[in-house]
Scaffold this motif. Structure first.
Motif, PDB file in Angstrom:
ATOM      1  N   TRP A 148      68.940  85.868  30.595  1.00  0.00           N
ATOM      2  CA  TRP A 148      68.898  85.678  29.144  1.00  0.00           C
ATOM      3  C   TRP A 148      68.373  84.308  28.784  1.00  0.00           C
ATOM      4  CZ3 TRP A 148      69.732  90.054  26.736  1.00  0.00           C
ATOM      5  CH2 TRP A 148      70.679  90.969  27.228  1.00  0.00           C
ATOM      6  N   ILE A 149      67.955  84.141  27.546  1.00  0.00           N
ATOM      7  CA  ILE A 149      67.662  82.823  26.975  1.00  0.00           C
ATOM      8  C   ILE A 149      68.434  82.712  25.673  1.00  0.00           C
ATOM      9  CG2 ILE A 149      65.895  81.337  25.975  1.00  0.00           C
ATOM     10  CD1 ILE A 149      63.882  82.743  27.767  1.00  0.00           C
ATOM     11  N   GLY A 150      69.116  81.586  25.531  1.00  0.00           N
ATOM     12  CA  GLY A 150      69.862  81.372  24.298  1.00  0.00           C
ATOM     13  C   GLY A 150      70.704  80.121  24.423  1.00  0.00           C
ATOM     14  N   TYR A 151      71.698  80.009  23.569  1.00  0.00           N
ATOM     15  CA  TYR A 151      72.631  78.885  23.669  1.00  0.00           C
ATOM     16  C   TYR A 151      74.027  79.384  23.354  1.00  0.00           C
ATOM     17  CZ  TYR A 151      71.381  78.734  18.644  1.00  0.00           C
ATOM     18  OH  TYR A 151      71.113  79.061  17.328  1.00  0.00           O
ATOM     19  N   ALA A 206      80.073  82.483  26.188  1.00  0.00           N
ATOM     20  CA  ALA A 206      79.704  83.419  25.109  1.00  0.00           C
ATOM     21  C   ALA A 206      78.364  82.965  24.544  1.00  0.00           C
ATOM     22  CB  ALA A 206      80.779  83.440  24.027  1.00  0.00           C
ATOM     23  N   LEU A 207      77.370  83.820  24.682  1.00  0.00           N
ATOM     24  CA  LEU A 207      75.981  83.421  24.451  1.00  0.00           C
ATOM     25  C   LEU A 207      75.399  84.088  23.216  1.00  0.00           C
ATOM     26  CD1 LEU A 207      73.491  81.954  25.862  1.00  0.00           C
ATOM     27  CD2 LEU A 207      72.929  84.210  26.786  1.00  0.00           C
ATOM     28  N   LEU A 208      74.686  83.300  22.444  1.00  0.00           N
ATOM     29  CA  LEU A 208      73.826  83.839  21.394  1.00  0.00           C
ATOM     30  C   LEU A 208      72.445  83.903  22.023  1.00  0.00           C
ATOM     31  CD1 LEU A 208      74.583  84.686  18.562  1.00  0.00           C
ATOM     32  CD2 LEU A 208      74.064  82.371  17.773  1.00  0.00           C
ATOM     33  N   ALA A 209      71.950  85.114  22.256  1.00  0.00           N
ATOM     34  CA  ALA A 209      70.712  85.275  23.023  1.00  0.00           C
ATOM     35  C   ALA A 209      69.550  85.603  22.104  1.00  0.00           C
ATOM     36  CB  ALA A 209      70.877  86.358  24.075  1.00  0.00           C
ATOM     37  N   PHE A 210      68.419  84.940  22.397  1.00  0.00           N
ATOM     38  CA  PHE A 210      67.182  85.140  21.627  1.00  0.00           C
ATOM     39  C   PHE A 210      66.048  85.649  22.506  1.00  0.00           C
ATOM     40  CE2 PHE A 210      69.729  81.932  19.553  1.00  0.00           C
ATOM     41  CZ  PHE A 210      69.583  82.184  18.192  1.00  0.00           C
ATOM     42  N   GLY A 211      66.285  85.664  23.819  1.00  0.00           N
ATOM     43  CA  GLY A 211      65.209  86.062  24.716  1.00  0.00           C
ATOM     44  C   GLY A 211      65.729  86.521  26.049  1.00  0.00           C
ATOM     45  N   LEU A 212      64.804  87.034  26.877  1.00  0.00           N
ATOM     46  CA  LEU A 212      65.107  87.350  28.268  1.00  0.00           C
ATOM     47  C   LEU A 212      63.825  87.284  29.086  1.00  0.00           C
ATOM     48  CD1 LEU A 212      64.182  90.541  28.956  1.00  0.00           C
ATOM     49  CD2 LEU A 212      66.247  91.049  27.683  1.00  0.00           C
ATOM     50  N   GLY A 222      67.988  94.010  21.308  1.00  0.00           N
ATOM     51  CA  GLY A 222      68.787  93.411  20.244  1.00  0.00           C
ATOM     52  C   GLY A 222      68.128  92.283  19.492  1.00  0.00           C
ATOM     53  N   ALA A 223      66.792  92.293  19.431  1.00  0.00           N
ATOM     54  CA  ALA A 223      66.059  91.260  18.698  1.00  0.00           C
ATOM     55  C   ALA A 223      66.469  91.250  17.216  1.00  0.00           C
ATOM     56  CB  ALA A 223      64.547  91.523  18.810  1.00  0.00           C
ATOM     57  N   PRO A 224      66.349  90.108  16.549  1.00  0.00           N
ATOM     58  CA  PRO A 224      65.895  88.840  17.118  1.00  0.00           C
ATOM     59  C   PRO A 224      67.013  88.011  17.745  1.00  0.00           C
ATOM     60  CG  PRO A 224      66.166  88.596  14.763  1.00  0.00           C
ATOM     61  CD  PRO A 224      66.493  90.029  15.071  1.00  0.00           C
ATOM     62  N   LEU A 225      68.275  88.396  17.535  1.00  0.00           N
ATOM     63  CA  LEU A 225      69.355  87.688  18.219  1.00  0.00           C
ATOM     64  C   LEU A 225      70.537  88.608  18.416  1.00  0.00           C
ATOM     65  CD1 LEU A 225      71.313  85.193  15.951  1.00  0.00           C
ATOM     66  CD2 LEU A 225      69.882  87.026  15.069  1.00  0.00           C
ATOM     67  N   ARG A 226      71.181  88.455  19.540  1.00  0.00           N
ATOM     68  CA  ARG A 226      72.338  89.276  19.895  1.00  0.00           C
ATOM     69  C   ARG A 226      73.359  88.409  20.605  1.00  0.00           C
ATOM     70  NH1 ARG A 226      71.186  92.774  24.800  1.00  0.00           N
ATOM     71  NH2 ARG A 226      73.352  93.301  24.702  1.00  0.00           N
ATOM     72  N   LEU A 227      74.560  88.962  20.644  1.00  0.00           N
ATOM     73  CA  LEU A 227      75.641  88.323  21.355  1.00  0.00           C
ATOM     74  C   LEU A 227      75.619  88.811  22.812  1.00  0.00           C
ATOM     75  CD1 LEU A 227      78.350  86.715  20.980  1.00  0.00           C
ATOM     76  CD2 LEU A 227      79.427  88.923  20.464  1.00  0.00           C
ATOM     77  N   VAL A 228      76.033  87.945  23.761  1.00  0.00           N
ATOM     78  CA  VAL A 228      76.251  88.392  25.135  1.00  0.00           C
ATOM     79  C   VAL A 228      77.563  87.787  25.615  1.00  0.00           C
ATOM     80  CG1 VAL A 228      75.373  88.568  27.485  1.00  0.00           C
ATOM     81  CG2 VAL A 228      73.749  88.420  25.580  1.00  0.00           C
ATOM     82  N   VAL A 229      78.527  88.651  25.927  1.00  0.00           N
ATOM     83  CA  VAL A 229      79.841  88.200  26.381  1.00  0.00           C
ATOM     84  C   VAL A 229      80.038  88.752  27.789  1.00  0.00           C
ATOM     85  CG1 VAL A 229      82.265  87.940  25.734  1.00  0.00           C
ATOM     86  CG2 VAL A 229      80.575  88.535  23.984  1.00  0.00           C
TER      87      VAL A 229
END
Ligand SMILES: Nc1nc2c(c(=O)[nH]1)N[C@H]1C(S)=C(S)[C@@H](COP(=O)(O)O)O[C@H]1N2
Ligand SMILES: [Mo]
Length: 321
Positions: A148-151, A206-212, A222-229
């Motif tokens: 994933w990519i996010g913060y 717990a990530l707010l993901a914008f890319g992979l 889940g564009a443009p942003l999704r949760l990843v737990v």
């Protein structure tokens, strides 16, 4: 009343999956990924546009990079659960291209001092993008490894300043029947909603993901942003978020609303607590196909116990499933 309104669309019953079905499914997936490969590269990703790079640096959050081999791009983007686009694993890749992900805003509201409607560009610039390689474990019994990519979601939570009354966070997916053909089905209540306790939402994993895979999220993911737990079953990881609400009481969630005895609020990956209709003790890693592929043991908290077990100290995880 049946626990799930339309059993035809429900997560499958493990005992109903025969070796023949497993073979057919494997073959179908092979054909589907072959078809995806035959298309020009940009067509494999959803969205009207091309595959867009998204720069990130490797995360140094503890537990953020697992050593498992990442699942292929074709599987990550071709085998999806995103019921707004249909319940078949291939439906999101087929139908999510129509989703317009710009302009896009996320409204943050409720028990916060600095509630606001954030434009996507503001969210993209809110914190440095990190690459994180997480395991994802679906309650259906399969897993993937996704770069994933996010913060950390905590970056956003801190900026909106939750009040003393904020104990839970609810996440809401877009529900637009014009773009999402799955909304015609009543398999779930729309919009799709999920929730976390505030301390879970603040956990750095717990990530707010914008890319992979180095690129902007494909729509089906889940564009443009999704949760990843990553320590919870996949269904907690809300896609295409439009609203984040801070609340005092445990909020309703789509899956536990549809079948409360089957899907709890916590949904922590736990090999010792079976789903009432099938085991959670092991899993099939997507990409490790074939009749004789070994199943992997499912790990407590999906392998993230060292990082997250303390969140649940003193809780009975059989009751809080
Ligand atoms: N809005 C929305 N989010 C969702 C879902 C969904 O149907 N709708 N499915 C969940 C489930 S069950 C899983 S396993 C993951 C799958 O994520 P992936 O398709 O990107 O692998 O998304 C979760 N987030
Ligand atoms: Mo899932």
């Amino acid at each position: 009343m049946l626990p799930i309104r339309d059993r035809g669309f429900a997560h499958p019953i493990a005992s109903e999956i025969t070796p023949h079905d497993a073979f057919r499914e494997g073959r179908r997936r092979l054909l589907a990924s072959a078809a995806a490969l035959a298309l020009p590269a940009h067509a494999a990703a959803a969205g009207p546009g091309k595959r867009t790079p998204l720069a990130a640096t490797r995360s140094n959050v503890a537990g953020a990079v697992v050593m498992d081999r990442p699942t292929s791009y074709a599987d990550i983007t071709g085998y999806n659960n995103f019921y707004e686009f249909g319940t078949d694993k291939g439906d999101p890749a087929r139908h999510a291209a129509a989703l317009r992900t710009r302009p896009w805003t996320v409204t943050v509201e409720g028990e916060v001092r600095r509630g606001a409607t954030f434009d996507l560009d503001r969210l993209l610039a809110l914190a440095p993008m990190e690459e994180r390689i997480y395991r994802l474990r679906c309650v259906e019994g399969w897993s993937m490894v996704i770069p994933w990519i996010g913060y950390s979601l905590a970056e956003l939570v801190r900026r909106v300043e939750p009040t003393g009354n904020a104990r839970y966070v609810q996440f809401v997916t877009l529900a637009d029947g014009a773009q999402m053909p799955g909304l015609r089905s009543s398999v779930l209540d729309w919009p799709y909603v999920e929730g976390l306790r505030l301390d879970e939402a603040m956990h750095p994993l717990a990530l707010l993901a914008f890319g992979l895979y180095g690129e902007v999220l494909p729509n089906q993911n889940g564009a443009p942003l999704r949760l990843v737990v990553p320590w919870k079953y996949g269904f907690k990881s809300t896609k295409s978020i439009v609203r984040i609400r801070f609340v005092e009481r445990q909020p309703p969630t789509s899956w536990s609303r549809a079948a409360p005895q089957e899907y709890g609020f916590y949904a922590n990956v736990n090999p010792q607590v079976d789903h009432p209709r099938w085991s959670q003790a092991d899993e099939r890693r997507i990409g490790e196909d074939g009749l004789f592929a070994r199943r992997r043991p499912t790990l407590m908290f999906n392998g993230y116990a060292a990082q997250v077990a303390s969140l649940y100290a003193g809780m009975d995880l059989r009751r809080a499933f």
